[in-house]
Design an enzyme around this catalytic site. Structure first.
Site, PDB file in Angstrom:
ATOM      1  CG  HIS A 188      68.004  22.804  49.563  1.00  0.00           C
ATOM      2  ND1 HIS A 188      69.295  22.955  49.117  1.00  0.00           N
ATOM      3  CD2 HIS A 188      67.711  23.959  50.218  1.00  0.00           C
ATOM      4  CE1 HIS A 188      69.762  24.144  49.479  1.00  0.00           C
ATOM      5  NE2 HIS A 188      68.815  24.778  50.146  1.00  0.00           N
ATOM      6  CD  GLU A 189      64.259  25.010  51.350  1.00  0.00           C
ATOM      7  OE1 GLU A 189      64.556  25.444  52.471  1.00  0.00           O
ATOM      8  OE2 GLU A 189      64.731  25.480  50.289  1.00  0.00           O
ATOM      9  CG  HIS A 197      67.942  25.063  55.036  1.00  0.00           C
ATOM     10  ND1 HIS A 197      69.133  25.674  55.340  1.00  0.00           N
ATOM     11  CD2 HIS A 197      67.780  25.225  53.689  1.00  0.00           C
ATOM     12  CE1 HIS A 197      69.668  26.190  54.227  1.00  0.00           C
ATOM     13  NE2 HIS A 197      68.871  25.926  53.215  1.00  0.00           N
TER      14      HIS A 197
END
Ligand SMILES: [Zn+2]
Length: 473
Positions: A232-233, A236
C-alpha cells in the site's frame, strides 16, 4: 525520533507551519502573482508554467483567507489532541478526549467559515484534500456505491466463511520484511531514492522527489499485515517518485489530491497485490521463504485467505468489499457533527448505531468504536474520509484504462513483470504531479469522468468467483 521528543516536535511543526503561512501570504507573493498573470494567460492551458501559476494562485487565495494565528492554533491543538488520544484509546476513555474533540469541532467550523459562500459547511474542508469535490457531489456517489455494496456483502455473508488460518501462524519479522521489500523492488520502488522503516501506524513521507520513504508494521502472527501495508505505502511512494523532476521544489511536486493518492496505494495493494495472477508468480517464492508454514498450503487456499470478506469493526483492517461502508459511516458522522445535528457527547452512541445499521457489527466499547484510529484526533474534523473511497473507485478506473491501453499487463503480472503498468501510470498519472485537478486528470487518462462502474465490476467479478455467487447480470 524517541517518543519523548514528540511534544517539542509538535511545537516546532506549529512554528514552521505558521512561518510558512506567513511567508506565503506576504504581499510580495501577491505582487509576483499579479505580475505573472498576463504571462500565464498567454500560455496554453496544458503548459507547466500555466499550471504552476494557476495552482499557486489558488493556494495563495485560500491561504489569504485563513489568519496566521489560526494556523498555529490548529497545529498546536492537533498535537495536544493526538497526545490525549494516545492515552485514551488503551484506557477506553472517551471522556478524556471529549473536550479536545469539542475544540477540534469548533476549530473545524471556524476554519470553514473563513471561506465565504460555501453550500455545505464541510465543503471548504473537503476542498483542502480533494479539490473540486463537494458534499453535493460526494453524497450521491456514495449512495450509489452503497446500493451496490450492501447486497454484495449480504450475499457473501450467506456463504461459508473463508478459513484464513494459514496466515495466522508464526512468521519471523526479518523474513516478512525482506519478502515485502523484494516485491516492491519489482514494482519499481527505488531504494536509492527511498527506504522502509517500522512504525505503529504505517505511512509514506516525502522530503524531496528523490527521498520518498515508507513505513510498515509487522505482526509475527499475521502474515498479511506487514506485506499489504508495504504494498500500500509503496503505491503512495511510486506516485511521488514518478512526478516530473522538473517540478521539484514547486507546488506542482506532489500528488494532486487525497483521492488520487489513495487510488495508487489501493491499486498496487489490491488490484495487483491481491490478484490471482500476482500470486501465481509470487506464491512459490513465499512458500520458499516460509516452507514450514506454507509448504503444504495450496495457492487457492492462500488466495482465498488474503481476500477473506468479513463484517468487522476496524476500518484499517477491513477487506476490499466492506471497507467503503466504514468510510461512508465516518463521512456521514463528520457531516452530522459539522452541521450541528450531532454533538460530540452523543458521538460514541451514534457511532455504534451507524455501525450496527450499515456494517452489521457493534463494538463492545469505544476503544474499537470512536477511539479506533487517529483521525479526528489531529487537526480537523471534516474532509478526511472521502478520499479513501474516491481512491478505491479511481483505483479500478485507472487500472481498467491501463489494461485497455496495454492488454498484456494482466499476463505480465503472472510473470512478476510490472514495468508496462508502472510506465503507463508514471506517464499518465504520476508525472503531472498537481498539474491537473482530479477531475481533469481522470478525464484525460481514462477518457471519462469519475465513475463507480469499473470498481463495482471489479468487486462483483472477483468476489463473485471467490464466493461462488450467482451472476448479478
Ligand atoms: Zn493510503
Amino acid at each position: 525520533m524517541p517518543p519523548a521528543g514528540a511534544v517539542a516536535r509538535g511545537r516546532q511543526l506549529a512554528t514552521l507551519q505558521r512561518l510558512a503561512h506567513e511567508k506565503f501570504t506576504s504581499p510580495t507573493i501577491g505582487r509576483l502573482l499579479d505580475d505573472l498573470a498576463r504571462y500565464g494567460e498567454s500560455l496554453p492551458y496544458d503548459a507547466d508554467d500555466a499550471a504552476l501559476l494557476r495552482l499557486t494562485r489558488r493556494k495563495y487565495e485560500q491561504a489569504m483567507l485563513v489568519p496566521n494565528e489560526f494556523v498555529g492554533e490548529i497545529a498546536s491543538h492537533g498535537t495536544a489532541a493526538y497526545e490525549a488520544w494516545v492515552k485514551a484509546r488503551p484506557a477506553n476513555d472517551f471522556a478524556a478526549v471529549r473536550p479536545y474533540l469539542e475544540k477540534t469541532l469548533e476549530l473545524s467550523r471556524r476554519f470553514a467559515d473563513f471561506f465565504p459562500g460555501y453550500a455545505h459547511i464541510a465543503d471548504p474542508l473537503i476542498d483542502q484534500a480533494d479539490y473540486g469535490m463537494t458534499v453535493s457531489t460526494i453524497r450521491p456517489l456514495f449512495a450509489e456505491l452503497r446500493r451496490e455494496l450492501v447486497p454484495l456483502v449480504d450475499a457473501i455473508s450467506q456463504q461459508p466463511p473463508v478459513n484464513d488460518a494459514c496466515l495466522l501462524q508464526f512468521f519471523p519479522e526479518a523474513s516478512q520484511i525482506a519478502f515485502g521489500e523484494e516485491v516492491i523492488r519489482q514494482f519499481g520502488y527505488d531504494f536509492e531514492r527511498g527506504r522502509q522503516d517500522k512504525t505503529h501506524h504505517p505511512f509514506m513521507t516525502k522530503f524531496s522527489l528523490d527521498d520518498v520513504r515508507i513505513t510498515t508494521r509487522v505482526k509475527e502472527n499475521d502474515l498479511g499485515d506487514a506485506l499489504f501495508s508495504t504494498l500500500h505505502e509503496s503505491g503512495h511512494a511510486l506516485y511521488e517518485l514518478g512526478i516530473n523532476p522538473q517540478f521539484e521544489a514547486t507546488p506542482l511536486a506532489e500528488g494532486t489530491s487525497a483521492g488520487v493518492h489513495e487510488s495508487q496505494s489501493r491499486l498496487w495493494e489490491n488490484l495487483v497485490g491481491r490478484s490471482p495472477g500476482f500470486w501465481q508468480h509470487f506464491y512459490p517464492k513465499l512458500q520458499a521463504t516460509f516452507p514450514d508454514q506454507l509448504g503444504t498450503v495450496p495457492l487457492d487456499v492462500f488466495y482465498r485467505a488474503i481476500n477473506k470478506v468479513q463484517r468487522s469493526l476496524i476500518r484499517v483492517d477491513a477487506d476490499e468489499v466492506t471497507y467503503n461502508l466504514h468510510v461512508i459511516v465516518r463521512f456521514e458522522l463528520e457531516l452530522a457533527l459539522l452541521e450541528g445535528s450531532l454533538s460530540i457527547a452523543d458521538l460514541p452512541e451514534a457511532w455504534h448505531a451507524q455501525y450496527g445499521a450499515n456494517i452489521g457489527v457493534t463494538a463492545p466499547d469505544d476503544r474499537d468504536g470512536v477511539l479506533q484510529d487517529v483521525h479526528w484526533y489531529g487537526g480537523t474534523i471534516g474532509g478526511m474520509f472521502q478520499g479513501y473511497t474516491i481512491g478505491n473507485i479511481l483505483s479500478a478506473q485507472f487500472y481498467t484504462a491501463a489494461q485497455r491501453a496495454n492488454p498484456e499487463i494482466t499476463d505480465e503480472i503472472t510473470q512478476g513483470k510490472f514495468s508496462t503498468l508502472h510506465t503507463w501510470l508514471r506517464e499518465n498519472v504520476y508525472c503531472p504531479g498537481s498539474k491537473f485537478t482530479t477531475a481533469e486528470l481522470v478525464q484525460r487518462t481514462t477518457g471519462a469522468p469519475l465513475t463507480i462502474r469499473p470498481y463495482i465490476d471489479y468487486l462483483q467479478t472477483k468476489y463473485g468467483a471467490l464466493y461462488n455467487l450467482p451472476k448479478t447480470k
